[in-house]
Design an enzyme around this catalytic site. Structure first.
Site: not given
Length: 308
Positions: A89, A199
């Site tokens: 991430s 996400h």
């Protein structure tokens, strides 16, 4: 022939005091830390070292703090010579600095903006995330689809390791999954301390603003492949990488597939650079045969530099 990947953790790895041991004790690291302080519009070093105002956990501060810590460690290390890089991430931005796709100064501005946009995307309490333990991806995906409706969604967000899938979406559905988790077959469902549905497709609301912001910076082709979260394969083309960094906002982190792709390329040594050993723990559950090294502190840096 042995190949090495350097890997970088994302949000959740931050802790008060991070990188303080590097400051004034290593010239290369101090240069990065000072650069962050001079580039950003808040006192990042105070936030990282003492956090007297309790702001380190806010995503617009967490993101530049983690990038700065990982980049400071990276700058202090000698003779790394990685074949690949990967981040989880936010950690993917440290990979971009490592592979010279972005300068550190540009990357730290980008992740500050990324954090601000993510924080502003939804009012507090609308979106959240949770870790589902003990179920495989297909089962978690099936549960998410059964809970989702036209006006509320929940989706797999981080495919971390076998038996650990993080989901993201509307908080009402996250709460429902936390409550029903065991009856649906999960060992546990743990809510995560995050302020938004990261996400998930809900984050598409910031796609345009983020894309136009990052376009003002210079992006370069990677010096070695960056394994990207969205497609789990190595990329070097700057335009592909940039496009994938926008998609990363609203796409699941394909950590299992990314790790397996690296192993398929011959990587047998993963070096985790940054606070904590979260990624090393995940990789152990994906493949027990690879070598793992953790670089978190000044002592770790000294150990690497002396032994390598």
């Amino acid at each position: 022939m042995s190949k090495t990947a350097i890997i970088f953790p994302g949000q959740g790895a931050q802790k008060v005091g991070m990188a303080q041991d590097l400051f004034n004790n290593n010239d290369q690291a101090t240069e990065i830390l000072t650069s962050a302080a001079n580039t950003l519009d808040f006192d990042i070093l105070e936030t990282m070292f003492t956090d007297e105002e309790g702001k380190l956990g806010e995503t617009e501060n967490t993101q530049p703090a983690l990038l700065t810590h990982s980049s400071a460690l990276l700058a202090a290390l000698k003779n790394l010579n990685p074949d690949f890089t990967m981040g989880h991430s936010l950690g993917e931005y440290s990979s971009l600095v490592a592979a010279d796709v972005l300068s550190f100064e540009d990357a730290v501005k980008i992740v500050r903006k990324r954090g601000q946009l993510m924080a502003q995307a939804f009012p507090t309490g609308v979106g959240s995330m949770a870790a589902v333990l003990g179920l495989d991806f297909d089962k978690v995906d099936e549960i998410c689809k059964s809970l989702s409706s036209d006006d509320k969604i929940i989706e797999p967000a981080n495919i971390n390791c076998p038996g650990q899938i993080v989901v993201s979406g509307h908080k009402a559905l996250i709460d429902e999954l936390v409550e029903k988790g065991k009856s649906l077959g999960a060992k546990r469902v743990m809510p995560l301390a995050v302020s938004g549905p990261f996400h998930s497709s809900l984050m598409k609301v910031i796609e345009e603003d983020f894309s136009s912001y990052i376009n003002q910076f210079e992006w370069r082709d990677a010096k070695f492949p960056v394994v990207q979260n969205v497609n789990a394969q190595g990329e070097t083309d700057k335009e592909v990488i940039k496009s994938n960094m926008v998609k990363q906002l609203y796409s699941p982190v394909q950590f299992i597939n990314s790790t397996e792709w690296l192993i398929d390329q011959g990587v047998d040594h993963f070096i985790e650079i940054g606070p904590g050993k979260v990624l090393s723990g995940l990789i152990k559950k994906i493949n027990r045969d690879v070598k793992l090294t953790s670089i978190q502190t000044l002592e770790d840096v000294k150990g690497w530099n002396e032994n390598d």
